[in-house]
Design a protein around this motif. Sequence first.
Motif, short mmCIF file in Angstrom:
data_model
loop_
_atom_site.label_atom_id
_atom_site.label_comp_id
_atom_site.label_asym_id
_atom_site.label_seq_id
_atom_site.Cartn_x
_atom_site.Cartn_y
_atom_site.Cartn_z
N VAL A 60 -9.04 -26.44 32.42
CA VAL A 60 -9.89 -27.25 31.12
C VAL A 60 -9.00 -28.49 30.73
CG1 VAL A 60 -10.61 -27.29 29.16
CG2 VAL A 60 -10.58 -25.46 30.22
N THR A 61 -9.77 -30.06 30.87
CA THR A 61 -8.85 -31.01 30.50
C THR A 61 -9.76 -31.21 29.52
OG1 THR A 61 -10.32 -32.32 32.36
CG2 THR A 61 -7.99 -31.67 32.83
N GLN A 62 -8.87 -32.33 28.24
CA GLN A 62 -9.90 -33.75 27.62
C GLN A 62 -11.22 -33.75 28.95
OE1 GLN A 62 -9.58 -33.23 24.27
NE2 GLN A 62 -11.41 -34.07 23.87
N GLU A 63 -11.05 -34.54 29.69
CA GLU A 63 -12.36 -35.33 30.12
C GLU A 63 -13.47 -34.47 30.52
OE1 GLU A 63 -13.50 -37.27 34.72
OE2 GLU A 63 -11.47 -36.44 34.00
N TRP A 64 -13.07 -32.69 31.20
CA TRP A 64 -13.97 -31.78 31.46
C TRP A 64 -14.79 -31.31 29.52
CZ3 TRP A 64 -14.88 -26.65 29.43
CH2 TRP A 64 -15.62 -25.81 30.63
N LEU A 65 -14.08 -31.24 28.47
CA LEU A 65 -14.32 -30.81 27.29
C LEU A 65 -15.43 -32.02 26.98
CD1 LEU A 65 -10.75 -29.09 25.40
CD2 LEU A 65 -13.28 -27.81 26.29
N ASP A 66 -14.96 -33.20 27.01
CA ASP A 66 -16.02 -34.39 26.65
C ASP A 66 -17.39 -33.99 27.51
OD1 ASP A 66 -13.93 -35.08 24.96
OD2 ASP A 66 -13.15 -36.58 26.31
N ASP A 67 -17.05 -33.88 28.87
CA ASP A 67 -17.95 -34.03 30.04
C ASP A 67 -18.79 -32.60 29.62
OD1 ASP A 67 -17.71 -36.06 31.29
OD2 ASP A 67 -16.83 -35.19 33.40
N PHE A 68 -18.31 -32.17 28.62
CA PHE A 68 -19.64 -30.37 28.36
C PHE A 68 -20.15 -30.87 27.54
CE2 PHE A 68 -19.87 -26.21 26.46
CZ PHE A 68 -20.61 -25.52 27.34
N ALA A 69 -19.66 -31.72 26.76
CA ALA A 69 -19.72 -31.71 24.84
C ALA A 69 -21.24 -32.83 25.38
CB ALA A 69 -19.26 -32.86 23.94
N ALA A 70 -21.34 -34.10 25.91
CA ALA A 70 -22.03 -34.38 26.61
C ALA A 70 -23.39 -34.14 27.03
CB ALA A 70 -21.39 -36.02 27.75
N LEU A 71 -22.85 -33.30 28.41
CA LEU A 71 -23.87 -32.23 28.44
C LEU A 71 -25.13 -31.93 27.13
CD1 LEU A 71 -22.92 -30.18 31.98
CD2 LEU A 71 -24.31 -32.37 31.94
N GLY A 72 -24.10 -31.30 26.12
CA GLY A 72 -24.67 -30.18 25.48
C GLY A 72 -25.90 -31.13 24.77
N LYS A 73 -24.92 -32.16 24.32
CA LYS A 73 -25.77 -33.60 23.50
C LYS A 73 -27.20 -34.14 24.42
CE LYS A 73 -23.76 -37.09 20.89
NZ LYS A 73 -23.17 -37.90 20.88
N GLN A 74 -26.69 -33.74 25.97
CA GLN A 74 -27.92 -34.57 26.38
C GLN A 74 -29.68 -33.48 26.46
OE1 GLN A 74 -27.30 -34.54 30.60
NE2 GLN A 74 -29.15 -35.72 30.90
N ALA A 75 -28.99 -32.43 26.11
CA ALA A 75 -29.54 -31.03 26.35
C ALA A 75 -30.60 -30.77 25.24
CB ALA A 75 -28.93 -29.38 26.31
N ARG A 76 -29.34 -30.68 24.34
CA ARG A 76 -29.92 -31.45 22.65
C ARG A 76 -31.24 -32.39 22.87
NH1 ARG A 76 -25.16 -29.65 20.97
NH2 ARG A 76 -24.38 -31.75 20.48
N ASN A 77 -31.28 -33.26 23.35
CA ASN A 77 -31.93 -34.30 22.91
C ASN A 77 -33.32 -33.73 24.12
OD1 ASN A 77 -30.32 -35.88 21.78
ND2 ASN A 77 -29.34 -37.13 22.88
N GLN A 78 -33.12 -33.55 25.17
CA GLN A 78 -34.21 -33.40 25.98
C GLN A 78 -34.98 -32.12 25.07
OE1 GLN A 78 -33.25 -32.02 29.47
NE2 GLN A 78 -32.52 -34.46 30.26
N MET A 79 -34.46 -31.33 24.32
CA MET A 79 -35.81 -29.96 23.15
C MET A 79 -36.01 -31.04 21.68
SD MET A 79 -33.03 -26.91 24.73
CE MET A 79 -33.35 -26.33 22.77
N GLY A 80 -35.16 -32.19 21.95
CA GLY A 80 -35.93 -32.79 21.00
C GLY A 80 -35.63 -32.37 19.17
N GLY A 81 -33.95 -32.04 19.84
CA GLY A 81 -32.94 -31.54 18.36
C GLY A 81 -32.84 -32.84 18.58
N SER A 82 -31.46 -32.85 17.46
CA SER A 82 -30.44 -34.10 16.78
C SER A 82 -29.62 -34.46 17.84
CB SER A 82 -30.03 -33.50 15.43
OG SER A 82 -29.06 -32.56 15.46
N ALA A 83 -28.93 -35.52 18.25
CA ALA A 83 -28.15 -35.42 18.45
C ALA A 83 -26.54 -35.88 17.90
CB ALA A 83 -28.16 -37.22 19.36
N GLN A 84 -26.41 -35.61 16.66
CA GLN A 84 -25.00 -35.10 16.11
C GLN A 84 -24.42 -35.91 16.58
OE1 GLN A 84 -25.15 -32.38 13.85
NE2 GLN A 84 -27.56 -32.18 12.83
#
Length: 84
Positions: A60-84
């Motif tokens: 696990v690297t910081q880059e991987w964690l950042d990518d994972f967080a970005a994917l989560g944010k993207q998924a929330r946006n697609q579901m209509g949730g907040s992108a906080q």
Amino acid sequence: MVSWLEELDRREAAAREEIAELRAQIVELTRRLAGREEVLSRLVITRETMTEILTWEDHVTQEWLDDFAALGKQARNQMGGSAQ
């Protein structure tokens, strides 16, 4: 003097008694063995799981964690949730 038939009867009875005792020991040992095998199985699974976790953490690297967080944010946006 003991007849050979009486001696044979005595030896047969002793052999039957010893066989019964050995069978009882086998039952007890089989029960104990099954218990220890269960403990060993759980320990092996725990070792495998911990090895996977620790190996995963090494990769696990910081880059991987950042990518994972970005994917989560993207998924929330697609579901209509907040992108906080």
